[in-house]
Scaffold this motif. Structure first.
Motif, PDB file in Angstrom:
ATOM      1  N   ILE A   5     -15.383   3.943  -1.851  1.00  0.00           N
ATOM      2  CA  ILE A   5     -15.494   3.200  -0.607  1.00  0.00           C
ATOM      3  C   ILE A   5     -14.114   3.181   0.023  1.00  0.00           C
ATOM      4  N   LEU A   6     -13.993   3.816   1.190  1.00  0.00           N
ATOM      5  CA  LEU A   6     -12.710   3.899   1.865  1.00  0.00           C
ATOM      6  C   LEU A   6     -12.472   2.652   2.705  1.00  0.00           C
ATOM      7  N   LYS A   7     -11.325   2.065   2.525  1.00  0.00           N
ATOM      8  CA  LYS A   7     -10.962   0.879   3.282  1.00  0.00           C
ATOM      9  C   LYS A   7     -10.171   1.296   4.516  1.00  0.00           C
ATOM     10  N   SER A   8     -10.014   0.356   5.421  1.00  0.00           N
ATOM     11  CA  SER A   8      -9.359   0.619   6.696  1.00  0.00           C
ATOM     12  C   SER A   8      -7.890   1.015   6.538  1.00  0.00           C
ATOM     13  N   HIS A   9      -7.492   1.997   7.328  1.00  0.00           N
ATOM     14  CA  HIS A   9      -6.112   2.493   7.324  1.00  0.00           C
ATOM     15  C   HIS A   9      -5.835   3.035   8.712  1.00  0.00           C
ATOM     16  N   ILE A  21       1.907   0.808  10.247  1.00  0.00           N
ATOM     17  CA  ILE A  21       0.945   1.439   9.345  1.00  0.00           C
ATOM     18  C   ILE A  21       0.187   0.329   8.643  1.00  0.00           C
ATOM     19  N   SER A  22      -1.134   0.333   8.764  1.00  0.00           N
ATOM     20  CA  SER A  22      -1.960  -0.665   8.081  1.00  0.00           C
ATOM     21  C   SER A  22      -2.682  -0.011   6.912  1.00  0.00           C
ATOM     22  N   GLY A  23      -3.250  -0.828   6.053  1.00  0.00           N
ATOM     23  CA  GLY A  23      -3.938  -0.305   4.879  1.00  0.00           C
ATOM     24  C   GLY A  23      -2.977   0.144   3.797  1.00  0.00           C
ATOM     25  N   VAL A  24      -1.780  -0.461   3.780  1.00  0.00           N
ATOM     26  CA  VAL A  24      -0.759  -0.106   2.783  1.00  0.00           C
ATOM     27  C   VAL A  24      -0.932  -0.994   1.555  1.00  0.00           C
ATOM     28  N   LYS A  25      -1.084  -0.354   0.414  1.00  0.00           N
ATOM     29  CA  LYS A  25      -1.203  -1.101  -0.841  1.00  0.00           C
ATOM     30  C   LYS A  25       0.160  -1.369  -1.461  1.00  0.00           C
ATOM     31  N   GLU A  26       1.094  -0.418  -1.291  1.00  0.00           N
ATOM     32  CA  GLU A  26       2.404  -0.558  -1.932  1.00  0.00           C
ATOM     33  C   GLU A  26       3.417   0.375  -1.275  1.00  0.00           C
ATOM     34  N   VAL A  27       4.657  -0.107  -1.148  1.00  0.00           N
ATOM     35  CA  VAL A  27       5.760   0.750  -0.738  1.00  0.00           C
ATOM     36  C   VAL A  27       6.351   1.303  -2.027  1.00  0.00           C
ATOM     37  N   ILE A  28       6.201   2.595  -2.244  1.00  0.00           N
ATOM     38  CA  ILE A  28       6.669   3.222  -3.480  1.00  0.00           C
ATOM     39  C   ILE A  28       8.187   3.397  -3.443  1.00  0.00           C
ATOM     40  N   SER A  29       8.703   3.961  -2.355  1.00  0.00           N
ATOM     41  CA  SER A  29      10.150   4.141  -2.223  1.00  0.00           C
ATOM     42  C   SER A  29      10.497   4.339  -0.756  1.00  0.00           C
ATOM     43  N   ASP A  31      14.173   5.505   1.725  1.00  0.00           N
ATOM     44  CA  ASP A  31      15.588   5.741   1.978  1.00  0.00           C
ATOM     45  C   ASP A  31      15.684   6.261   3.407  1.00  0.00           C
ATOM     46  N   PRO A  32      16.866   6.525   3.924  1.00  0.00           N
ATOM     47  CA  PRO A  32      16.990   6.925   5.332  1.00  0.00           C
ATOM     48  C   PRO A  32      16.268   8.220   5.716  1.00  0.00           C
ATOM     49  N   ASN A  33      15.880   9.037   4.722  1.00  0.00           N
ATOM     50  CA  ASN A  33      15.232  10.314   5.024  1.00  0.00           C
ATOM     51  C   ASN A  33      13.758  10.378   4.642  1.00  0.00           C
ATOM     52  N   GLU A  34      13.267   9.395   3.869  1.00  0.00           N
ATOM     53  CA  GLU A  34      11.894   9.481   3.378  1.00  0.00           C
ATOM     54  C   GLU A  34      11.356   8.112   2.986  1.00  0.00           C
ATOM     55  N   ILE A  35      10.110   7.864   3.368  1.00  0.00           N
ATOM     56  CA  ILE A  35       9.389   6.653   2.949  1.00  0.00           C
ATOM     57  C   ILE A  35       8.102   7.123   2.287  1.00  0.00           C
ATOM     58  N   ILE A  36       7.799   6.588   1.107  1.00  0.00           N
ATOM     59  CA  ILE A  36       6.561   6.927   0.407  1.00  0.00           C
ATOM     60  C   ILE A  36       5.738   5.656   0.255  1.00  0.00           C
ATOM     61  N   LEU A  37       4.497   5.721   0.769  1.00  0.00           N
ATOM     62  CA  LEU A  37       3.588   4.580   0.744  1.00  0.00           C
ATOM     63  C   LEU A  37       2.310   4.937   0.002  1.00  0.00           C
ATOM     64  N   ASP A  38       1.773   3.979  -0.744  1.00  0.00           N
ATOM     65  CA  ASP A  38       0.448   4.112  -1.334  1.00  0.00           C
ATOM     66  C   ASP A  38      -0.496   3.396  -0.380  1.00  0.00           C
ATOM     67  N   THR A  39      -1.378   4.149   0.285  1.00  0.00           N
ATOM     68  CA  THR A  39      -2.280   3.567   1.273  1.00  0.00           C
ATOM     69  C   THR A  39      -3.719   3.599   0.761  1.00  0.00           C
ATOM     70  N   GLU A  40      -4.601   2.977   1.510  1.00  0.00           N
ATOM     71  CA  GLU A  40      -6.028   2.967   1.166  1.00  0.00           C
ATOM     72  C   GLU A  40      -6.632   4.367   1.231  1.00  0.00           C
ATOM     73  N   GLN A  41      -5.957   5.296   1.892  1.00  0.00           N
ATOM     74  CA  GLN A  41      -6.463   6.655   2.052  1.00  0.00           C
ATOM     75  C   GLN A  41      -5.659   7.678   1.255  1.00  0.00           C
TER      76      GLN A  41
END
Length: 93
Positions: A5-9, A21-29, A31-41
């Motif tokens: 079941i896909l949740k809203s993102h 950005i919505s539907g973010v479960k966690e900010v993994i990391s 820095d000034p060059n890269e952002i990694i997010l764990d999202t619902e999708q």
């Protein structure tokens, strides 16, 4: 095959320099060059210059970012199988 079941993102990006950005479960990391997010999708990697997480609202699952965005890439590696760490496994191995 197991159904998920896909949740809203949602991603709203303004002039490649600020976004929400919505539907973010966690900010993994980040820095000034890269952002990694764990999202619902799935895992989302944002690359650019002078990137900053300016606001994190955990209750809503929203992240606001600023900086020059070059790319936004999803990694579905392991996502549909229910496995965690697909993108992280590739980054650290």
């Amino acid at each position: 095959m197991e159904e998920r079941i896909l949740k809203s993102h949602k991603i709203s990006l303004f002039n490649r320099s600020s976004g929400i950005i919505s539907g973010v479960k966690e900010v993994i990391s980040f820095d000034p060059n890269e952002i990694i997010l764990d999202t619902e999708q799935g895992m989302l990697m944002i690359q650019g210059e002078e990137l900053h997480v300016t606001k994190l609202t955990v209750e809503k699952g929203e992240v606001e970012i600023e900086g020059l965005v070059y790319s936004m890439v999803y990694s579905d590696d392991g996502y549909m199988k229910g496995e965690k760490g697909g993108l992280l496994r590739r980054l650290f191995h």
